[in-house]
Design a protein around this motif. Structure first.
Motif, PDB file in Angstrom:
ATOM      1  N   THR A 202       0.832  -1.197   0.000  1.00  9.21           N
ATOM      2  CA  THR A 202       0.000   0.000   0.000  1.00  9.21           C
ATOM      3  C   THR A 202       0.867   1.247   0.000  1.00  9.21           C
ATOM      4  OG1 THR A 202      -0.076   0.202   2.417  1.00  9.21           O
ATOM      5  CG2 THR A 202      -1.743  -1.216   1.379  1.00  9.21           C
ATOM      6  N   ARG A 203       0.236   2.369  -0.273  1.00 11.62           N
ATOM      7  CA  ARG A 203       0.947   3.640  -0.200  1.00 11.62           C
ATOM      8  C   ARG A 203       1.466   3.861   1.216  1.00 11.62           C
ATOM      9  NH1 ARG A 203      -0.885   9.656  -2.233  1.00 11.62           N
ATOM     10  NH2 ARG A 203       0.882  10.754  -1.274  1.00 11.62           N
ATOM     11  N   GLU A 204       0.638   3.564   2.196  1.00 13.03           N
ATOM     12  CA  GLU A 204       1.028   3.783   3.590  1.00 13.03           C
ATOM     13  C   GLU A 204       2.231   2.925   3.978  1.00 13.03           C
ATOM     14  OE1 GLU A 204      -2.072   3.176   2.537  1.00 13.03           O
ATOM     15  OE2 GLU A 204      -2.860   5.216   2.759  1.00 13.03           O
ATOM     16  N   ILE A 206       4.583   1.844   2.004  1.00 11.87           N
ATOM     17  CA  ILE A 206       5.765   2.414   1.345  1.00 11.87           C
ATOM     18  C   ILE A 206       6.278   3.617   2.125  1.00 11.87           C
ATOM     19  CG2 ILE A 206       6.598   3.631  -0.713  1.00 11.87           C
ATOM     20  CD1 ILE A 206       4.659   1.878  -2.353  1.00 11.87           C
ATOM     21  N   GLU A 207       5.368   4.520   2.443  1.00  7.95           N
ATOM     22  CA  GLU A 207       5.763   5.735   3.170  1.00  7.95           C
ATOM     23  C   GLU A 207       6.348   5.389   4.534  1.00  7.95           C
ATOM     24  OE1 GLU A 207       2.638   8.998   1.286  1.00  7.95           O
ATOM     25  OE2 GLU A 207       2.017   7.788   3.016  1.00  7.95           O
ATOM     26  N   ASN A 208       5.764   4.408   5.198  1.00  4.85           N
ATOM     27  CA  ASN A 208       6.256   4.023   6.518  1.00  4.85           C
ATOM     28  C   ASN A 208       7.649   3.408   6.431  1.00  4.85           C
ATOM     29  OD1 ASN A 208       5.753   3.469   9.463  1.00  4.85           O
ATOM     30  ND2 ASN A 208       6.050   1.369   8.752  1.00  4.85           N
ATOM     31  N   GLU A 209       7.861   2.538   5.437  1.00  4.49           N
ATOM     32  CA  GLU A 209       9.173   1.903   5.277  1.00  4.49           C
ATOM     33  C   GLU A 209      10.262   2.938   5.007  1.00  4.49           C
ATOM     34  OE1 GLU A 209      12.127  -1.108   4.783  1.00  4.49           O
ATOM     35  OE2 GLU A 209      10.141  -1.121   5.736  1.00  4.49           O
ATOM     36  N   LEU A 210       9.971   3.900   4.151  1.00  4.92           N
ATOM     37  CA  LEU A 210      10.964   4.923   3.811  1.00  4.92           C
ATOM     38  C   LEU A 210      11.221   5.870   4.977  1.00  4.92           C
ATOM     39  CD1 LEU A 210       9.921   5.793   0.135  1.00  4.92           C
ATOM     40  CD2 LEU A 210      11.713   4.232   0.914  1.00  4.92           C
ATOM     41  N   LYS A 211      10.206   6.105   5.788  1.00  3.08           N
ATOM     42  CA  LYS A 211      10.358   6.990   6.943  1.00  3.08           C
ATOM     43  C   LYS A 211      11.138   6.314   8.068  1.00  3.08           C
ATOM     44  CE  LYS A 211       7.669   9.685  10.300  1.00  3.08           C
ATOM     45  NZ  LYS A 211       6.293  10.052  10.749  1.00  3.08           N
ATOM     46  N   VAL A 212      10.744   5.089   8.404  1.00  2.00           N
ATOM     47  CA  VAL A 212      11.378   4.366   9.517  1.00  2.00           C
ATOM     48  C   VAL A 212      12.850   4.072   9.220  1.00  2.00           C
ATOM     49  CG1 VAL A 212      11.369   2.183  10.802  1.00  2.00           C
ATOM     50  CG2 VAL A 212       9.219   3.379  10.344  1.00  2.00           C
ATOM     51  N   ILE A 237      -4.118  -8.520  -4.890  1.00  2.00           N
ATOM     52  CA  ILE A 237      -3.931  -7.320  -5.715  1.00  2.00           C
ATOM     53  C   ILE A 237      -3.521  -6.178  -4.795  1.00  2.00           C
ATOM     54  CG2 ILE A 237      -5.030  -5.679  -7.294  1.00  2.00           C
ATOM     55  CD1 ILE A 237      -7.036  -7.945  -7.965  1.00  2.00           C
ATOM     56  N   ASP A 238      -2.383  -5.580  -5.090  1.00  2.00           N
ATOM     57  CA  ASP A 238      -1.908  -4.461  -4.279  1.00  2.00           C
ATOM     58  C   ASP A 238      -2.849  -3.264  -4.370  1.00  2.00           C
ATOM     59  OD1 ASP A 238       0.344  -5.806  -3.372  1.00  2.00           O
ATOM     60  OD2 ASP A 238       1.630  -5.056  -4.980  1.00  2.00           O
ATOM     61  N   ASP A 239      -2.654  -2.315  -3.462  1.00  2.00           N
ATOM     62  CA  ASP A 239      -3.422  -1.062  -3.496  1.00  2.00           C
ATOM     63  C   ASP A 239      -2.878  -0.199  -4.632  1.00  2.00           C
ATOM     64  OD1 ASP A 239      -4.803   1.294  -2.983  1.00  2.00           O
ATOM     65  OD2 ASP A 239      -3.448   1.896  -1.364  1.00  2.00           O
ATOM     66  N   ILE A 240      -3.250  -0.579  -5.843  1.00  2.00           N
ATOM     67  CA  ILE A 240      -2.654   0.068  -7.019  1.00  2.00           C
ATOM     68  C   ILE A 240      -3.004   1.551  -7.073  1.00  2.00           C
ATOM     69  CG2 ILE A 240      -2.448   0.016  -9.533  1.00  2.00           C
ATOM     70  CD1 ILE A 240      -3.186  -2.948  -9.426  1.00  2.00           C
ATOM     71  N   TYR A 246       0.997   7.860  -5.025  1.00  2.00           N
ATOM     72  CA  TYR A 246       2.325   8.102  -4.450  1.00  2.00           C
ATOM     73  C   TYR A 246       3.365   8.251  -5.563  1.00  2.00           C
ATOM     74  CZ  TYR A 246       6.671   7.446  -1.894  1.00  2.00           C
ATOM     75  OH  TYR A 246       7.945   7.629  -1.390  1.00  2.00           O
ATOM     76  N   ALA A 247       3.316   7.350  -6.547  1.00  2.00           N
ATOM     77  CA  ALA A 247       4.273   7.401  -7.651  1.00  2.00           C
ATOM     78  C   ALA A 247       4.151   8.719  -8.419  1.00  2.00           C
ATOM     79  CB  ALA A 247       4.047   6.222  -8.592  1.00  2.00           C
ATOM     80  N   LYS A 248       2.918   9.136  -8.663  1.00  2.00           N
ATOM     81  CA  LYS A 248       2.702  10.388  -9.396  1.00  2.00           C
ATOM     82  C   LYS A 248       3.232  11.594  -8.634  1.00  2.00           C
ATOM     83  CE  LYS A 248      -0.989  13.159 -11.526  1.00  2.00           C
ATOM     84  NZ  LYS A 248      -2.455  13.262 -11.756  1.00  2.00           N
ATOM     85  N   SER A 249       2.934  11.658  -7.339  1.00  3.61           N
ATOM     86  CA  SER A 249       3.347  12.823  -6.546  1.00  3.61           C
ATOM     87  C   SER A 249       4.862  12.877  -6.369  1.00  3.61           C
ATOM     88  CB  SER A 249       2.665  12.818  -5.176  1.00  3.61           C
ATOM     89  OG  SER A 249       3.028  11.668  -4.434  1.00  3.61           O
ATOM     90  N   ASN A 250       5.523  11.725  -6.485  1.00  2.15           N
ATOM     91  CA  ASN A 250       6.979  11.681  -6.335  1.00  2.15           C
ATOM     92  C   ASN A 250       7.709  11.498  -7.665  1.00  2.15           C
ATOM     93  OD1 ASN A 250       7.734  11.567  -3.222  1.00  2.15           O
ATOM     94  ND2 ASN A 250       5.835  10.412  -3.496  1.00  2.15           N
ATOM     95  N   LYS A 251       6.959  11.546  -8.756  1.00  2.00           N
ATOM     96  CA  LYS A 251       7.512  11.441 -10.107  1.00  2.00           C
ATOM     97  C   LYS A 251       8.352  10.175 -10.274  1.00  2.00           C
ATOM     98  CE  LYS A 251       7.413  16.433 -10.787  1.00  2.00           C
ATOM     99  NZ  LYS A 251       8.177  17.669 -11.078  1.00  2.00           N
ATOM    100  N   ILE A 252       7.749   9.049  -9.864  1.00  2.00           N
ATOM    101  CA  ILE A 252       8.398   7.741  -9.960  1.00  2.00           C
ATOM    102  C   ILE A 252       7.607   6.882 -10.942  1.00  2.00           C
ATOM    103  CG2 ILE A 252       9.034   5.653  -8.674  1.00  2.00           C
ATOM    104  CD1 ILE A 252       9.184   7.389  -6.162  1.00  2.00           C
TER     105      ILE A 252
END
Length: 454
Positions: A202-204, A206-212, A237-240, A246-252
């Protein structure tokens, strides 16, 4: 060897006779693997200076080799992700092979490319990709993931020139093994994000892993995220949608691996689970899995196909002629390959003959049998359903069994020709999984397998 003489005619008649026999099996025999000692005794090498009689070579194949190959199209094959090619697709594959049909370029195979592209466009429409989308058929999902992520990397490099950080891909702990292999080939890092209790990325998360672990990842430059539309092990099915935001806002770059589960887009019953897939920059699906094509056939599709051709188009003096006139697509420009057979034609033929409705019904039959199996497992006193199936993979535990017990049961059932079901591991625990793809897998087969686990 190169003329259609009496010898070639005899080979053809023998092959066609056997092919008719094999295609008419109802159901196909499951078969099982043999030992090295068995082959040393029963299948000595026939490769000699002067060759052998047709009968001798073909008899070795029919009576020894073929019987040691597990039938991927058996309705009792529920392991890994099996196959269930339609009769039309298998028969038409004879045409592709008999003509050694070339699918490299528009110049060499314009007719094949034209109809392959009709299937690519149909898949792109299922996903919701724009008119500029395009791609080609490759051997499998591994090639599709590699080809897509190479384009993602090159796009990132164009936009971040002079960046000296190590490049990295984000994926989940349920992502297909080919993504890590791809990263190894590309010499980039992989950030593996733990999935949630439903085994979703999920987006959450991903954000948590990168933050921690911000210190751990601060020297990495993330260029792609891989979301999965139907994980191999559990069919989740992932939270596409969240990941796409998240990908759009971070240009990934967002790559969606739908190798197995992408066919679920055909069914209104589950299509909403794929929300956000229309935002993918690249997408793969393997028709040789749940879209009923023969091996080997996977589709890789890009939101902007021109970005892919800039990366994958091979340049050489002897290839310049292929790019002089861009009247049509060159499939060789859209993936990490050059020589390729027209592997999309069997699916084109089958889809054109049977129609989309028949394909939709076949996909939904797998969803229905998966629900039936899950419901039966929940009634059992000795089995525990791991999670509710999202698509057509059903995972469950056998109470009080460890890995060895699971493996021994699996070996025994294959010997008895009851089923081909191998154990897997989920977060360290042994589980069984049914991968339902074959419309011929019946409730009776499911009941028989579940009873054998008692």
């Amino acid at each position: 060897m190169h003329k259609f003489d009496d010898q070639a005619s005899k080979i053809l008649l023998k092959v066609l006779s056997h092919t008719i026999e094999r295609l008419s099996l109802d159901p196909p025999i499951l078969d099982y693997p043999k030992s090295v000692e068995f082959f040393e005794k029963n299948a000595p090498s026939l490769i000699t200076e002067v060759g052998n009689s047709i009968d001798k070579v073909f008899d070795q194949y029919k009576n020894t080799i073929e019987q040691s190959i597990i039938s991927a199209d058996s309705p009792r094959n529920l392991s890994f992700i099996p196959a269930a090619p339609t009769k039309a697709s298998m028969i038409f594959d004879l045409v592709v092979s008999a003509g050694s049909l070339n699918g490299i370029s528009w110049q060499e195979g314009s007719g094949a490319v034209w109809v392959e592209n009709q299937v690519i466009r149909w898949i792109a429409d299922l996903v919701g990709l724009p008119e500029d989308a395009g791609g080609c058929f490759v051997a499998g999902g591994t090639n599709g993931n590699l080809s897509s992520l190479v384009v993602a990397r090159e796009e990132h490099r164009k936009k971040h020139k002079g960046n000296s950080k190590r490049l990295a891909i984000i994926c989940s702990d349920q992502t297909h093994s080919s993504v890590k292999s791809t990263a190894k080939v590309m010499d980039c890092d992989v950030i593996v994000v733990p999935t949630n209790d439903s085994f979703q990325l999920t987006r959450e998360s991903i954000e948590n892993e990168l933050k921690v672990h911000s210190k751990k990842y601060k020297e990495l430059d993330i260029f792609a995220i891989v979301a999965t539309a139907g994980t191999t092990n559990l069919g989740v099915i992932d939270d596409i949608y969240g990941i796409s935001e998240y990908a759009k806002s971070n240009k990934i770059w967002l790559h969606v691996d739908g190798a197995y589960g992408g066919a679920g887009l055909l069914s209104p019953k589950v299509k909403d689970l794929f929300s956000g897939i229309e935002h993918a920059d690249s997408f793969i699906v393997d028709p040789h899995k749940w879209l009923f094509a023969p091996f080997d056939c996977a589709a890789v599709i890009y939101r902007n196909k021109h970005l892919a051709s800039e990366v994958h188009s091979q340049q050489a003096n002897y290839l310049d002629i292929l790019h002089d006139e861009e009247a049509g697509d060159n499939p060789s420009d859209y993936a990490f390959h050059l020589t390729r057979r027209a592997r999309g034609l069997p699916m084109w033929f089958s889809l054109s003959v049977y129609g989309i409705k028949a394909y939709r019904e076949a996909v939904e039959s797998s969803l229905n049998i998966a629900k039936y199996a899950a419901d039966e497992i929940k009634k059992s006193s000795y089995l525990t359903l791991l999670i509710e199936p999202s698509l057509s993979v059903v995972a469950f535990e056998r109470e009080n069994w460890g890995w060895e017990e699971c493996k021994n049961w699996s070996t025994e059932q294959l010997k008895k020709q009851v089923c081909f079901v191998v154990p897997s591991l989920v977060r360290g625990k042994p589980v069984f999984r049914f991968a339902f793809l074959n419309p011929e897998t019946s409730k009776e087969i499911v009941d028989e397998i579940l009873l054998s686990l008692e």
